[in-house]
Design a protein around this motif. Sequence first.
Motif, PDB file in Angstrom:
ATOM      1  N   LEU A  60      82.513  45.722  29.616  1.00 27.78           N
ATOM      2  CA  LEU A  60      81.960  47.033  29.950  1.00 27.78           C
ATOM      3  C   LEU A  60      80.434  47.028  29.942  1.00 27.78           C
ATOM      4  O   LEU A  60      79.800  47.679  30.770  1.00 27.78           O
ATOM      5  CB  LEU A  60      82.502  48.100  28.993  1.00 27.78           C
ATOM      6  CG  LEU A  60      84.000  48.371  29.096  1.00 27.78           C
ATOM      7  CD1 LEU A  60      84.433  49.371  28.028  1.00 27.78           C
ATOM      8  CD2 LEU A  60      84.395  48.842  30.476  1.00 27.78           C
ATOM      9  N   ARG A  61      79.837  46.282  29.013  1.00 31.33           N
ATOM     10  CA  ARG A  61      78.365  46.185  28.958  1.00 31.33           C
ATOM     11  C   ARG A  61      77.801  45.427  30.145  1.00 31.33           C
ATOM     12  O   ARG A  61      76.677  45.692  30.581  1.00 31.33           O
ATOM     13  CB  ARG A  61      77.918  45.501  27.668  1.00 31.33           C
ATOM     14  CG  ARG A  61      77.977  46.378  26.446  1.00 31.33           C
ATOM     15  CD  ARG A  61      77.249  45.740  25.270  1.00 31.33           C
ATOM     16  NE  ARG A  61      77.689  44.387  24.974  1.00 31.33           N
ATOM     17  CZ  ARG A  61      78.660  44.075  24.108  1.00 31.33           C
ATOM     18  NH1 ARG A  61      79.297  45.036  23.461  1.00 31.33           N
ATOM     19  NH2 ARG A  61      78.987  42.830  23.888  1.00 31.33           N
ATOM     20  N   SER A  62      78.547  44.486  30.685  1.00 29.56           N
ATOM     21  CA  SER A  62      78.004  43.628  31.741  1.00 29.56           C
ATOM     22  C   SER A  62      78.213  44.176  33.153  1.00 29.56           C
ATOM     23  O   SER A  62      77.549  43.728  34.083  1.00 29.56           O
ATOM     24  CB  SER A  62      78.603  42.224  31.642  1.00 29.56           C
ATOM     25  OG  SER A  62      79.978  42.249  31.954  1.00 29.56           O
ATOM     26  N   LEU A  63      79.120  45.127  33.327  1.00 28.35           N
ATOM     27  CA  LEU A  63      79.382  45.677  34.662  1.00 28.35           C
ATOM     28  C   LEU A  63      78.217  46.550  35.119  1.00 28.35           C
ATOM     29  O   LEU A  63      77.573  47.211  34.320  1.00 28.35           O
ATOM     30  CB  LEU A  63      80.669  46.510  34.655  1.00 28.35           C
ATOM     31  CG  LEU A  63      81.962  45.738  34.412  1.00 28.35           C
ATOM     32  CD1 LEU A  63      83.130  46.702  34.278  1.00 28.35           C
ATOM     33  CD2 LEU A  63      82.216  44.733  35.519  1.00 28.35           C
ATOM     34  N   ARG A  64      77.970  46.553  36.427  1.00 23.17           N
ATOM     35  CA  ARG A  64      76.915  47.374  37.023  1.00 23.17           C
ATOM     36  C   ARG A  64      77.562  48.379  37.960  1.00 23.17           C
ATOM     37  O   ARG A  64      78.160  48.009  38.964  1.00 23.17           O
ATOM     38  CB  ARG A  64      75.906  46.503  37.790  1.00 23.17           C
ATOM     39  CG  ARG A  64      75.219  45.475  36.923  1.00 23.17           C
ATOM     40  CD  ARG A  64      74.315  46.185  35.909  1.00 23.17           C
ATOM     41  NE  ARG A  64      73.824  45.224  34.932  1.00 23.17           N
ATOM     42  CZ  ARG A  64      74.035  45.341  33.630  1.00 23.17           C
ATOM     43  NH1 ARG A  64      74.709  46.335  33.146  1.00 23.17           N
ATOM     44  NH2 ARG A  64      73.554  44.458  32.799  1.00 23.17           N
ATOM     45  N   ALA A  65      77.424  49.641  37.648  1.00 20.78           N
ATOM     46  CA  ALA A  65      78.117  50.713  38.372  1.00 20.78           C
ATOM     47  C   ALA A  65      77.613  50.861  39.800  1.00 20.78           C
ATOM     48  O   ALA A  65      76.423  50.764  40.063  1.00 20.78           O
ATOM     49  CB  ALA A  65      77.939  52.021  37.632  1.00 20.78           C
ATOM     50  N   ARG A  66      78.559  51.122  40.687  1.00 22.44           N
ATOM     51  CA  ARG A  66      78.240  51.459  42.079  1.00 22.44           C
ATOM     52  C   ARG A  66      78.912  52.757  42.466  1.00 22.44           C
ATOM     53  O   ARG A  66      78.918  53.134  43.619  1.00 22.44           O
ATOM     54  CB  ARG A  66      78.719  50.350  43.011  1.00 22.44           C
ATOM     55  CG  ARG A  66      78.007  49.057  42.802  1.00 22.44           C
ATOM     56  CD  ARG A  66      78.464  48.052  43.830  1.00 22.44           C
ATOM     57  NE  ARG A  66      78.025  46.733  43.423  1.00 22.44           N
ATOM     58  CZ  ARG A  66      78.460  45.620  43.944  1.00 22.44           C
ATOM     59  NH1 ARG A  66      79.361  45.647  44.896  1.00 22.44           N
ATOM     60  NH2 ARG A  66      78.019  44.465  43.525  1.00 22.44           N
ATOM     61  N   THR A  67      79.527  53.408  41.495  1.00 21.83           N
ATOM     62  CA  THR A  67      80.269  54.635  41.760  1.00 21.83           C
ATOM     63  C   THR A  67      79.706  55.775  40.920  1.00 21.83           C
ATOM     64  O   THR A  67      78.886  55.553  40.040  1.00 21.83           O
ATOM     65  CB  THR A  67      81.754  54.456  41.392  1.00 21.83           C
ATOM     66  OG1 THR A  67      81.847  54.163  39.998  1.00 21.83           O
ATOM     67  CG2 THR A  67      82.398  53.338  42.198  1.00 21.83           C
ATOM     68  N   ALA A  68      80.194  56.961  41.192  1.00 22.78           N
ATOM     69  CA  ALA A  68      79.781  58.125  40.411  1.00 22.78           C
ATOM     70  C   ALA A  68      80.296  57.991  38.976  1.00 22.78           C
ATOM     71  O   ALA A  68      81.335  57.383  38.732  1.00 22.78           O
ATOM     72  CB  ALA A  68      80.345  59.394  41.041  1.00 22.78           C
ATOM     73  N   VAL A  69      79.557  58.569  38.056  1.00 24.44           N
ATOM     74  CA  VAL A  69      79.957  58.551  36.650  1.00 24.44           C
ATOM     75  C   VAL A  69      81.232  59.368  36.498  1.00 24.44           C
ATOM     76  O   VAL A  69      81.388  60.430  37.092  1.00 24.44           O
ATOM     77  CB  VAL A  69      78.828  59.134  35.768  1.00 24.44           C
ATOM     78  CG1 VAL A  69      79.276  59.249  34.320  1.00 24.44           C
ATOM     79  CG2 VAL A  69      77.585  58.283  35.867  1.00 24.44           C
ATOM     80  N   ARG A  70      82.175  58.845  35.699  1.00 22.36           N
ATOM     81  CA  ARG A  70      83.428  59.540  35.445  1.00 22.36           C
ATOM     82  C   ARG A  70      83.274  60.470  34.239  1.00 22.36           C
ATOM     83  O   ARG A  70      82.483  60.194  33.351  1.00 22.36           O
ATOM     84  CB  ARG A  70      84.534  58.539  35.122  1.00 22.36           C
ATOM     85  CG  ARG A  70      84.918  57.639  36.252  1.00 22.36           C
ATOM     86  CD  ARG A  70      85.998  56.670  35.768  1.00 22.36           C
ATOM     87  NE  ARG A  70      86.522  55.910  36.870  1.00 22.36           N
ATOM     88  CZ  ARG A  70      86.217  54.636  37.120  1.00 22.36           C
ATOM     89  NH1 ARG A  70      85.396  53.984  36.336  1.00 22.36           N
ATOM     90  NH2 ARG A  70      86.747  54.024  38.149  1.00 22.36           N
ATOM     91  N   THR A  71      84.096  61.508  34.221  1.00 20.10           N
ATOM     92  CA  THR A  71      84.203  62.348  33.034  1.00 20.10           C
ATOM     93  C   THR A  71      85.651  62.315  32.577  1.00 20.10           C
ATOM     94  O   THR A  71      86.562  62.107  33.389  1.00 20.10           O
ATOM     95  CB  THR A  71      83.797  63.814  33.308  1.00 20.10           C
ATOM     96  OG1 THR A  71      84.714  64.370  34.252  1.00 20.10           O
ATOM     97  CG2 THR A  71      82.367  63.909  33.819  1.00 20.10           C
TER      98      THR A  71
END
Length: 95
Positions: A60-71
């Motif tokens: 989880l620390r190493s992934l780089r988001a390309r999507t909208a933040v989830r709630t």
Amino acid sequence: MCRNIRVLYHFEPPTSQDEIRAAALQYVRKVSGLREPSAADVEAFGRAVDEVAGATARLLRSLRARTAVRTREGERAKARARGERRAARAPQPPG
């Protein structure tokens, strides 16, 4: 995938260590086929949960988001909608 294991990536607020550990426990239970280990297997079971939780946290620390933040509320709404669609497709019992 086991329905009890939830998406943990890219949430606001961020995923907690408790959520990571709960997912790791579900994973180890699923692959071992055991809800609770025998006394002889408690140490191995606990070590596996620790290792899976550690690997998950690192991922989880190493992934780089390309999507909208989830709630969490948004994910619950999506799950409810999926359940309703599944129920609508299920054959209705006679009666």
